[in-house]
Every structure is written in C-alpha cells, then in structure tokens.
Design an enzyme around this catalytic site. Structure first.
Site: not given
Length: 450
Positions: A8, A15, A76, A178, A324, A378, A431
């Site tokens: 189920l 909530r 249920t 139960n 990652r 990138y 540089r």
C-alpha cells in the site's frame, strides 16, 4: 506454494507538507518504497503496488512490478481491495504490507509467510488444528500508546483486534500491538475485504477489520511477533527522521561487522548501497551519498563527503574532501583537505593535497597537484577534459584551461595559466614577468594615522 505481496503506497503524507508521495521520501539515499520492494523481491513471486492518482514517479520507481491506482483514498481495506483484479484468482497466499515500513527485514517477512503456511506453531494442539487462516505481524512497543491491541484467546490465537479508543482498561494494558501487516490465502483475503464495511467515525474501510471476519468464519488467526523498530512507519518529517536513524544504525553495525572502523559511528552517514572493504577507517562526520565503493585499507578522514565514486585500496581521503560522481581514486593516491574531484580519475599514487578543484580530468600515476590548482573545464556551453601525465608536477595556483594535456613528467611553474598542451618532460611557465623596483618599498614613507 506461491506467494504474492500487495504494498500500500497511495498515501500523500499530508503531515509531511510535501508534493512528493510519502513512499518516495528517501531513507539512506533511496525512496522508502524501494527498500521494501527490494526485500519483498526475495520472498514473493508477484508484487502489486497500490498507488494514488497522479504518481508517475512512484510507478516508475517500482517498475517492473504491477501498479494499481486507488482513485479515492477510502482507507487501508479499500486500498488492498484495489489489487483484487490482479490477484483474486492467484493460487497462493497474499501478504499486505505498507510502503512506509522500509525497515522490515527479510527474516521477519519469511517468518510471517511460513507462519501462515503452518510452520512454527507453538504447540502440538495448535499444529493439530492445521494451518492458520491468517497470520499477522504484531509487536510489543516500549510505549504501546494508541496502537490497536491484539487480544488472544486461551490457545494463543488472535481473538480480535481492538482499537485503543474502543478498548477497556484491561485491554489497554495488553502489550501486544497490531502492526497492520497480514497474510492469508488470496481467495479468502479478497472475500473478507469485500465484506469490510465503513460504519465508523471516518467512513473508511479498515484492513484490520478482516481479522474479525476471519474469526467469524471459524478460521484461526495467529500473531507473529517482530521488533518494534522494524515496523516503524512515517507520517511526518519527525517520524521520517526516526526511520533514517534506525536505518543508519543498521548500516553502521553492518559496516563495522564487515571489518570497517568507524571512529565515531553516530556521526557517519551511509547510503543504502555504500560498500566498504576491510580495514577501512572512517573518521568523524563523514557522509556517503549513493554509489560509493571503498576498497580495503582506505582511510577517509573527518568531514569528507563522497558520492558516486570508487576509492581503491590504500588511498587516503580528506579531511574536508569532496568526491563527486564519476570519480575514481587509485591505489595509494592522496586527496587532501578542501580538494574537490568531479568526474576525475587519479591513477595510482597521484596526490592532490590542498585547496584544489579537479573536474573532468585524468591524472597519471605519481603525479603531484599543487595547492590552488583548478581545471577550467567549462566554457559556458560545454565541459572539456584535462589530461595530466604520469609523474607530472603542477605548481601551486595553476589554472589548466581545458581541453589541454600536460605530458608525462612535465613541470608546470606555480601561478601559470596553461592554455596549450605541454609535451612530455617539458617545463611550462605561463605568467607575467616579475618587475622589481629598488627603493620603492616602505622605507622613508609615512603611514596614515588611521
């Protein structure tokens, strides 16, 4: 005898205040429904999941198992009855379980199924009476609270389930409660479900009502006890956090039993599929996302985060490292503090020890990456790869503008911005030239009073 499961999973989790179906909320990095399905796949021949309307993500998550839609949420018992068209003619037993019980274990489900089949009867007299008509799971919680109580007869069979609101003081004192999970022959189960009424305060059809119907039919109903922790559910974010805590405790215990050292176990968070080898040492406050495999004799130091990566034997990770997805750290390699790797391959013995970002990169064996190095992977439209050869040395504060290759044993001077390939065994300096002006320092100059 074949066995089937009805899970189920139509609950909205109102909530939880979430647009995500309750069953899709993750526990240890995986939707709770998938924990239960994975366990059920080891027991049941067929699985049917009852979903609510407009839950395509949930239907996809449980594929290839069958799904049926409970268009109206009427309780249920009504939800379980939705599976009748698929299982009413099933020649075997059917168990009904709940998607928000991800901690239920394989042995418990097997005991439930076996108990319905007549195994494990507690006395010769019970065994002589034949297999029970129904078996249900029950628990003895530390605080029974408002759980329904399982009332047993003198023979130990279940006489009825009484809800807390309807229970007498004597019945409320019963410790056996139960858990809602039941198992019965398919034809009987759906016949009883068809007979369940909704004459109650909520106007709903309750699955627990089939217990009384079975007893009225003269069928034995037995209770199989399980640990409270296995049967915990989640109707709120707070209860979800308790499920997470329970799953983490289980995963940590398994990791340590398998030969890993967790220095401060309560601070380590594992994913459902984390694989740790023997003699792995994990420091405090380490977090594993899904898809991490760690081989033997690896040390993962404090405050590191790993996800979707592989760490080979003898490597050292952290502290404060982030690995990652798509990353592989080779044997004996070092990834130090404040180093982030994404889709990166570090070959055996390679080192990146300080303040570095390596994305979409291959680093050769024994290469050394200086502090402050970044791969500029990138260009605003596409990702590009960087290749660093075996034995290369990348000086501190270097930017490698991909796509670019630094050859084997090449040396890149500190502070360089590398935009062109560097051949094997070459020195690259990229540089501005330093200009020094004698006498232009502080000597003879007055500082502002402020």
């Amino acid at each position: 005898m074949p066995v089937a499961a009805v899970i189920l999973a139509a609950g909205l989790g109102t909530r939880m205040r979430s647009a995500l179906p309750k069953a899709m909320h993750p526990v240890a990095g995986r939707p709770m429904i998938n924990h239960l399905v994975a366990t059920c796949e080891q027991v049941f021949d067929r699985i049917v999941v009852v979903v609510g309307p407009g839950m395509p993500a949930l239907e996809k998550a449980v594929a290839p198992h069958a799904t049926v839609v409970q268009a109206e949420r009427l309780g249920t018992g009504h939800a379980a009855r939705m599976a009748a068209p698929l299982l009413r003619d099933f020649d075997g037993d059917v168990a009904v379980l709940y998607a928000d019980n991800p901690l239920i274990t394989l042995p418990t489900i097997r005991r439930l199924v076996a108990r319905r089949a007549g195994a494990g009867e507690g006395s010769e007299a019970a065994a002589r009476r034949g297999a029970p008509g129904m078996a249900l799971l029950a628990m003895r919680p530390a605080d029974p609270g408002r759980y329904g109580r399982v009332v047993q007869d003198e023979a130990g069979d279940v006489a009825r389930i009484v809800e807390w609101a309807d229970a007498s003081e004597a019945e409320r004192a019963i410790g056996l409660c139960n858990a809602g999970v039941v198992c019965a022959p398919a034809q009987d189960l759906f016949r009883w479900l068809d007979a369940v009424g909704n004459d109650n305060a909520k106007g709903e059809y309750y699955l627990t009502d089939i217990v009384g119907l079975a007893v009225a039919d003269g069928r034995r109903v037995v209770a199989e006890e399980a640990e409270e922790a296995e049967l915990a559910g989640a109707n709120s974010r707070a209860e979800l956090a308790l499920l997470e805590a329970g799953m983490q405790a289980r995963l940590r215990a398994a990791a340590m039993a398998g030969g890993a050292t967790l220095v401060a176990p309560e601070t380590v968070f594992l994913s459902w599929d984390t694989r740790l080898g023997q003699d792995v040492t994990i420091g405090p406050n380490v977090v594993f996302g899904p898809g991490v495999a760690v081989e033997d004799e690896v040390e993962i130091r404090a405050f590191s985060h790993l996800e979707g990566c592989t760490v080979r034997s003898g490597a050292i990770i952290g502290p404060f490292a982030r690995l990652r997805p798509g990353t592989e750290v080779g044997r004996g390699a070092h990834v130090g503090n404040f180093v982030e790797l994404k889709a990166a391959t570090l070959a055996e013995g390679a080192k990146a020890n300080h303040l570095t970002y390596l994305g979409d990169v291959t680093v050769g064996a024994g290469a050394n990456i200086g502090a402050g190095t970044i791969t500029c992977n990138y260009d605003g439209l596409h990702k590009h790869r960087t290749e660093i050869g075996a034995g290369a040395f990348i000086g501190s504060d270097t930017a490698l503008v991909a796509p670019v290759r630094v050859g084997d044993r090449a040396l890149v001077a500190a502070g360089s911005v590398i935009t062109e390939d560097v051949p094997d065994d070459a020195l690259a300096v990229a540089r501005g030239r330093q200009a020094t002006k004698p006498g232009r320092g502080f000597k003879g100059k007055k500082k502002d009073a402020s």
